[in-house]
Scaffold this active site. Sequence first.
Site, mmCIF file in Angstrom:
data_model
loop_
_atom_site.group_PDB
_atom_site.id
_atom_site.type_symbol
_atom_site.label_atom_id
_atom_site.label_comp_id
_atom_site.label_asym_id
_atom_site.label_seq_id
_atom_site.Cartn_x
_atom_site.Cartn_y
_atom_site.Cartn_z
ATOM 1 N N GLY A 22 0.795 -1.291 -0.112
ATOM 2 C CA GLY A 22 0.064 0.194 -0.095
ATOM 3 C C GLY A 22 0.654 1.236 -0.096
ATOM 4 N N SER A 23 0.199 2.174 0.722
ATOM 5 C CA SER A 23 1.033 3.702 0.549
ATOM 6 C C SER A 23 2.244 3.532 1.513
ATOM 7 C CB SER A 23 0.110 4.675 0.886
ATOM 8 O OG SER A 23 -0.298 4.730 2.068
ATOM 9 N N GLU A 31 5.799 -3.672 0.765
ATOM 10 C CA GLU A 31 5.850 -3.253 -0.555
ATOM 11 C C GLU A 31 4.913 -1.892 -1.043
ATOM 12 O OE1 GLU A 31 7.326 -4.697 -2.917
ATOM 13 O OE2 GLU A 31 7.985 -6.387 -1.643
ATOM 14 N N LEU A 32 5.680 -0.560 -1.120
ATOM 15 C CA LEU A 32 5.085 0.492 -0.984
ATOM 16 C C LEU A 32 5.063 1.088 -2.263
ATOM 17 C CD1 LEU A 32 6.697 1.583 2.213
ATOM 18 C CD2 LEU A 32 4.456 0.374 2.093
ATOM 19 N N CYS A 37 1.870 0.814 -8.612
ATOM 20 C CA CYS A 37 3.221 1.608 -8.121
ATOM 21 C C CYS A 37 4.213 1.360 -8.812
ATOM 22 C CB CYS A 37 3.280 0.889 -6.756
ATOM 23 S SG CYS A 37 3.530 -0.894 -6.886
#
Length: 477
Positions: free
Chosen positions: A229-230, A249-250, A283
């Site tokens: 996510g963020s 995992e950004l 992303c």
Amino acid sequence: MLASSYPYYLAGRPVAANQDGLVTNKYSGEIATRVAKADRAVVEQAVAAADEAAGAMRRLPAYRRQEVLAHLGRRVQERHEELAEALCIEAGKPIRDARGEITRAVDTFRIAAEEATRMYGEYLPLEISPRAAGCEAIVRPFPIGPCSFICPFNFPINLAAHKIAPALAVGCPFVLKPASWTPVGALLLGEILAECDLPEGAFSILPCSARDATPMTHDDRIKLLSFTGSAEVGWKLKAEAGKKKVSLELGGNAACIVDEGADVQRCAERIIFGAYYQSGQSCISVQRILAHESLCDELAARIAELAGDLKKGDPLDEATFLGPMISEDDAKRVESWVNEAVEAGARVLCGGKRDGVFYEVTLLADVDHSAKVSCEEVFGPVATIEPFSSFEDACRLVNDSDFGLQAGVFTTNIHRAFHAFDELEVGGVVINDIPSLRVDSMPYGGVKDSGLGREGIRWAMEEMSEPKLMLLKDVGR
């Protein structure tokens, strides 16, 4: 089409506790279905059940874990169109992209089924000095224990699969929270998992609020938290996670270098896809295009021309390329960022307008590097383009970012390809294609604000396991 409602899965069993979770059709805005929502007490029950199941999951033979994963892959393939349509409705993902995601999920489970029987160990000779005479050792991986998974909205099925599959391959029970925007895909995976003969408590899939999900972060019985996510939320969760291992995992603002001598037409076609597929909500979407000065204008013109051919509309329409964004608020945010850049001197080469929940395919030039569309993650169908004169300068511009997930480099020069590999501060360098390319068996993750740890089945299995050593002493020596 979607059912009228869906249960959550607590300790492997469907529970139609309520219909409190509303899921909208992202194109029409209408309520598409309802899902059961878990409260904090239910999440705590799920964590306790996962803790209870840890021993049974650890002892589950590799061939049994392989059978479960093979079943998942087979059933996802059998329900391919149903799952793709669910993605169209709950995520606004165009049908062609949705089918691609389901195909990838099948691959993800297939890869995990293969890897489930390949958890290799190592033999260590230890006689390094007289005091270690007669010593030798075996090291092998063991499952880390109960895991918690928090998933994003943009790939509701395959990114859930990228957490579920390695956990099952290793033998870790888990509690998974799908994104509130898109819970149905994960619940359909839960429906398939419930068909399998797994220990009670092996999995729970619980739509819930962020507040009610706090035991997934805080409870010490959880041994690994995996979040996609963020960056803002991910680093906050890491700070709150206590002793447990954390994999993040950004976000990213992926750059793509187009070197002199590159095929402009091919580069434009690939960048169009990489920057704008599923409305840029990835992303590793191409956000920053760095093109050699000898071809920058030509490339920009070609991208803008191709953008005019992309159809906007209903995700269920086979011809649609650009679907709605996940919400009108997100489209308004993108609109404000583009307007801010334009007010600071950026030129709009194509797009630049919002239509409700849609935002046009947009290409900007002359963008200040401090503008949000350059230095932050747009997560929308917007890319910037600028020229460079030296390849080394282009690499420095790629690194001039708080993020470092993946980068793309189009070049015919092998030395420059290796220079990029050596110098770019990212988790992955894609040569002669877009940074948006991800093969589901490869290690995937980033550095800097893009996170820590790696996904990709074999690498995620390593994250979800711990090495244990058995030292053998020859008592006769």
